[in-house]
Design a protein around this motif. Structure first.
Motif, PDB file in Angstrom:
ATOM      1  N   HIS A 123      44.155  42.955  43.449  1.00  0.00           N
ATOM      2  CA  HIS A 123      43.392  43.270  44.659  1.00  0.00           C
ATOM      3  C   HIS A 123      44.414  43.778  45.676  1.00  0.00           C
ATOM      4  O   HIS A 123      45.277  43.030  46.121  1.00  0.00           O
ATOM      5  CB  HIS A 123      42.697  41.998  45.163  1.00  0.00           C
ATOM      6  CG  HIS A 123      41.940  42.170  46.427  1.00  0.00           C
ATOM      7  ND1 HIS A 123      41.534  41.089  47.203  1.00  0.00           N
ATOM      8  CD2 HIS A 123      41.496  43.277  47.087  1.00  0.00           C
ATOM      9  CE1 HIS A 123      40.883  41.514  48.255  1.00  0.00           C
ATOM     10  NE2 HIS A 123      40.851  42.842  48.224  1.00  0.00           N
ATOM     11  N   TRP A 254      36.754  46.969  49.211  1.00  0.00           N
ATOM     12  CA  TRP A 254      38.042  46.563  48.651  1.00  0.00           C
ATOM     13  C   TRP A 254      38.585  47.637  47.710  1.00  0.00           C
ATOM     14  O   TRP A 254      37.828  48.421  47.129  1.00  0.00           O
ATOM     15  CB  TRP A 254      37.956  45.217  47.946  1.00  0.00           C
ATOM     16  CG  TRP A 254      36.884  45.072  46.911  1.00  0.00           C
ATOM     17  CD1 TRP A 254      35.681  44.425  47.038  1.00  0.00           C
ATOM     18  CD2 TRP A 254      36.911  45.568  45.563  1.00  0.00           C
ATOM     19  NE1 TRP A 254      34.957  44.502  45.878  1.00  0.00           N
ATOM     20  CE2 TRP A 254      35.686  45.188  44.949  1.00  0.00           C
ATOM     21  CE3 TRP A 254      37.843  46.289  44.814  1.00  0.00           C
ATOM     22  CZ2 TRP A 254      35.375  45.502  43.623  1.00  0.00           C
ATOM     23  CZ3 TRP A 254      37.537  46.622  43.487  1.00  0.00           C
ATOM     24  CH2 TRP A 254      36.310  46.236  42.915  1.00  0.00           C
ATOM     25  N   HIS A 272      50.730  43.697  37.517  1.00  0.00           N
ATOM     26  CA  HIS A 272      50.367  42.989  38.743  1.00  0.00           C
ATOM     27  C   HIS A 272      51.583  42.819  39.661  1.00  0.00           C
ATOM     28  O   HIS A 272      51.505  43.075  40.868  1.00  0.00           O
ATOM     29  CB  HIS A 272      49.784  41.617  38.406  1.00  0.00           C
ATOM     30  CG  HIS A 272      49.554  40.756  39.609  1.00  0.00           C
ATOM     31  ND1 HIS A 272      48.460  40.889  40.428  1.00  0.00           N
ATOM     32  CD2 HIS A 272      50.310  39.764  40.156  1.00  0.00           C
ATOM     33  CE1 HIS A 272      48.540  40.015  41.411  1.00  0.00           C
ATOM     34  NE2 HIS A 272      49.651  39.327  41.270  1.00  0.00           N
ATOM     35  N   GLY A 299      47.528  37.392  45.793  1.00  0.00           N
ATOM     36  CA  GLY A 299      46.666  36.634  44.889  1.00  0.00           C
ATOM     37  C   GLY A 299      47.082  36.826  43.448  1.00  0.00           C
ATOM     38  O   GLY A 299      48.226  37.191  43.150  1.00  0.00           O
ATOM     39  N   THR A 300      46.173  36.594  42.547  1.00  0.00           N
ATOM     40  CA  THR A 300      46.412  36.726  41.117  1.00  0.00           C
ATOM     41  C   THR A 300      45.295  37.568  40.514  1.00  0.00           C
ATOM     42  O   THR A 300      44.244  37.774  41.150  1.00  0.00           O
ATOM     43  CB  THR A 300      46.394  35.349  40.433  1.00  0.00           C
ATOM     44  OG1 THR A 300      45.074  34.781  40.573  1.00  0.00           O
ATOM     45  CG2 THR A 300      47.421  34.414  41.065  1.00  0.00           C
ATOM     46  N   ALA A 302      43.255  36.636  38.307  1.00  0.00           N
ATOM     47  CA  ALA A 302      42.085  35.764  38.209  1.00  0.00           C
ATOM     48  C   ALA A 302      41.344  35.671  39.545  1.00  0.00           C
ATOM     49  O   ALA A 302      40.106  35.683  39.593  1.00  0.00           O
ATOM     50  CB  ALA A 302      42.514  34.370  37.758  1.00  0.00           C
ATOM     51  N   LYS A 303      42.085  35.586  40.640  1.00  0.00           N
ATOM     52  CA  LYS A 303      41.451  35.538  41.958  1.00  0.00           C
ATOM     53  C   LYS A 303      40.759  36.860  42.272  1.00  0.00           C
ATOM     54  O   LYS A 303      39.685  36.889  42.888  1.00  0.00           O
ATOM     55  CB  LYS A 303      42.498  35.212  43.033  1.00  0.00           C
ATOM     56  CG  LYS A 303      42.970  33.772  43.020  1.00  0.00           C
ATOM     57  CD  LYS A 303      43.931  33.502  44.174  1.00  0.00           C
ATOM     58  CE  LYS A 303      44.371  32.039  44.191  1.00  0.00           C
ATOM     59  NZ  LYS A 303      45.308  31.762  45.307  1.00  0.00           N
ATOM     60  N   PHE A 304      41.367  37.954  41.855  1.00  0.00           N
ATOM     61  CA  PHE A 304      40.762  39.264  42.044  1.00  0.00           C
ATOM     62  C   PHE A 304      39.434  39.330  41.295  1.00  0.00           C
ATOM     63  O   PHE A 304      38.410  39.756  41.830  1.00  0.00           O
ATOM     64  CB  PHE A 304      41.725  40.354  41.567  1.00  0.00           C
ATOM     65  CG  PHE A 304      41.174  41.755  41.627  1.00  0.00           C
ATOM     66  CD1 PHE A 304      40.347  42.175  42.656  1.00  0.00           C
ATOM     67  CD2 PHE A 304      41.513  42.682  40.637  1.00  0.00           C
ATOM     68  CE1 PHE A 304      39.856  43.476  42.705  1.00  0.00           C
ATOM     69  CE2 PHE A 304      41.033  43.974  40.677  1.00  0.00           C
ATOM     70  CZ  PHE A 304      40.200  44.367  41.708  1.00  0.00           C
ATOM     71  N   ALA A 306      37.480  36.889  40.384  1.00  0.00           N
ATOM     72  CA  ALA A 306      36.499  36.001  41.014  1.00  0.00           C
ATOM     73  C   ALA A 306      35.932  36.634  42.282  1.00  0.00           C
ATOM     74  O   ALA A 306      34.732  36.526  42.568  1.00  0.00           O
ATOM     75  CB  ALA A 306      37.145  34.656  41.332  1.00  0.00           C
ATOM     76  N   MET A 307      36.792  37.291  43.055  1.00  0.00           N
ATOM     77  CA  MET A 307      36.340  37.946  44.271  1.00  0.00           C
ATOM     78  C   MET A 307      35.337  39.047  43.951  1.00  0.00           C
ATOM     79  O   MET A 307      34.298  39.188  44.609  1.00  0.00           O
ATOM     80  CB  MET A 307      37.548  38.527  45.021  1.00  0.00           C
ATOM     81  CG  MET A 307      37.199  39.198  46.358  1.00  0.00           C
ATOM     82  SD  MET A 307      36.699  40.942  46.199  1.00  0.00           S
ATOM     83  CE  MET A 307      38.253  41.707  45.717  1.00  0.00           C
TER      84      MET A 307
END
Length: 327
Positions: A123, A254, A272, A299-300, A302-304, A306-307
Motif C-alpha cells: 500500500h 489508495w 515490498h 505496513g505489510t 497482509a495489512k494491505f 485486509a485494507m
C-alpha cells in the motif's frame, strides 16, 4: 533396482537444480528491467504517482522500472493483462481502489478476479477528497449542510465525474450516512463540473485536493471537510468528515502494488521492501505532495490485503444500496 535408483537420483538432482536457479533468481531480483503496468492513461494521477515512485525504486535497485500504460475500461484492461503475467517479479501492477475495490461490484464480467488473480505487495499512498459547496449555499460546515439539505429535501444536487466513480460513491456514502436526499448530476470529469458548481447550478462536489483547493483559495468555492480518516497535511485547516459529525466516514483513493497470483513469499517480501524503502525518501514524499497524494502508513502485504478487502466491502454496500450502475 539400480537403474530405478539412478533415475530417482537424477530426477532429484534436476529438481534441486531447478529450485536453486529459481531461488537464486528471486534472491537476485531484479537482474533485468521490471515492467510496471499502470492501467490508466499517461499523465493521469495514477501514472504520475507511478513515475515518482518508480524513479526512486529504480535508483535504489540499480535496474530500470518501465512504466507501461495500459488504459481502458476504468483500468480493468491493464489489470487483466497484469493478472496473466508470470509471477516472477518482472511484471508489477500499480493501481488504485478503482480496479480492486470498486469495479468488481460494477462489472460482473471482469476478466480477472481482484482477490484470486493477484498477490498484494504494498500500500503506497492515499489521495483524500475534499467536500466542496457552491458559495450560494448558506452553509460553512458539514453539519450546516446536512441541516440545510434535510430542511430542503430533494432541492440540492451533487456533481460527479460519472456513474460509479469514486466521486459518485463519496457523495452517495455521504447522503446515506447523513440521511439526506440529493440529486445526482454526472459529468465527464470534475473539471467540467466546476464551472456549474461555481455558478450555483450544482451545489455539492467531492473533488480531489489538487484540483479543488485552488478554487477555494481564490474564493470561488467553499471547502467544508476532507474525506480521509485523519486531517490532510495538504490542507490541515480542514476538519475530517468524521470530525464534522459523520463518525466512521473515511474515503480515499489508495494506490498500491500487486504481483500476479502465485508469487513466492520471498519475492513478495523483496518487492515490498523495495517499495517501502522508496516511500521513505524525501523526494518521493515531496513529489507525491505536489500531486495531492500522501504516503500510506508503513505496513505489510497482509495489512494491505485486509485494507483492500474492507474497502471493497464498504463500496459494495454503497453500490448495492444506491443501485449504482455504469449505465
Amino acid at each position: 533396482m539400480r537403474l530405478s535408483s539412478l533415475r530417482r537420483g537424477l530426477l532429484g538432482l534436476a529438481w534441486f537444480a531447478a529450485w536453486s536457479v529459481g531461488a537464486h533468481a528471486q534472491a537476485q531480483w531484479p537482474d533485468r528491467p521490471v515492467r510496471m503496468i499502470v492501467p490508466f492513461p499517461a499523465s493521469g494521477a495514477t501514472d504520475l504517482v507511478a513515475r515518482v515512485v518508480a524513479q526512486r525504486v529504480a535508483q535504489d535497485l540499480g535496474q530500470q522500472m518501465v512504466v507501461d500504460n495500459r488504459p481502458g475500461a476504468g483500468g480493468t484492461i491493464g489489470s487483466a493483462e497484469a493478472a496473466k503475467a508470470q509471477p516472477d517479479g518482472y511484471t508489477l501492477l500499480l493501481t488504485t481502489s478503482s480496479t480492486h475495490a470498486i469495479s468488481p461490484h460494477l462489472m460482473p464480467r471482469l476478466a480477472y478476479d481482484a482477490r484470486k488473480d493477484f498477490t498484494p505487495v504494498a500500500h503506497l499512498a492515499d489521495a483524500p477528497s475534499v467536500l466542496l459547496v457552491t458559495n450560494s449555499l448558506p452553509v460553512k460546515t458539514v453539519g450546516e449542510l446536512i441541516t440545510y439539505a434535510k430542511a430542503n429535501p430533494g432541492k440540492l444536487n451533487y456533481a460527479t465525474s460519472g456513474n460509479g466513480t469514486i466521486v459518485h460513491l463519496n457523495a452517495a456514502a455521504f447522503s446515506a450516512q447523513a440521511g439526506v436526499e440529493m440529486t445526482h448530476v454526472p459529468y465527464k470529469g470534475t473539471a467540467l463540473a466546476i464551472p456549474d458548481l461555481v455558478a450555483g447550478q450544482t451545489h455539492v462536489l467531492f473533488d480531489s485536493l489538487p484540483t479543488g483547493m485552488p478554487h477555494v483559495k481564490n474564493g470561488r468555492l467553499r471547502a467544508l471537510a476532507v474525506t480521509s480518516e485523519k486531517r490532510s497535511s495538504l490542507a490541515p485547516e480542514l476538519p475530517t468528515m468524521a470530525e464534522s459529525g459523520l463518525p466512521g466516514y473515511s474515503s480515499v483513493t489508495w494506490f498500491g502494488v500487486y504481483l500476479p497470483a502465485g508469487a513466492k513469499p520471498e519475492l513478495v517480501d523483496r518487492v515490498h521492501k523495495a517499495f517501502a524503502k522508496a516511500m521513505q525518501s524525501s523526494e518521493v514524499v515531496e513529489g507525491l505532495a505536489k500531486l495531492g497524494v500522501e504516503p500510506a502508513a508503513p505496513g505489510t502485504p497482509a495489512k494491505f490485503a485486509a485494507m483492500v478487502q474492507a474497502d471493497s466491502a464498504r463500496w459494495a454496500t454503497v453500490i448495492r444500496q444506491h443501485k449504482i450502475s455504469l449505465e
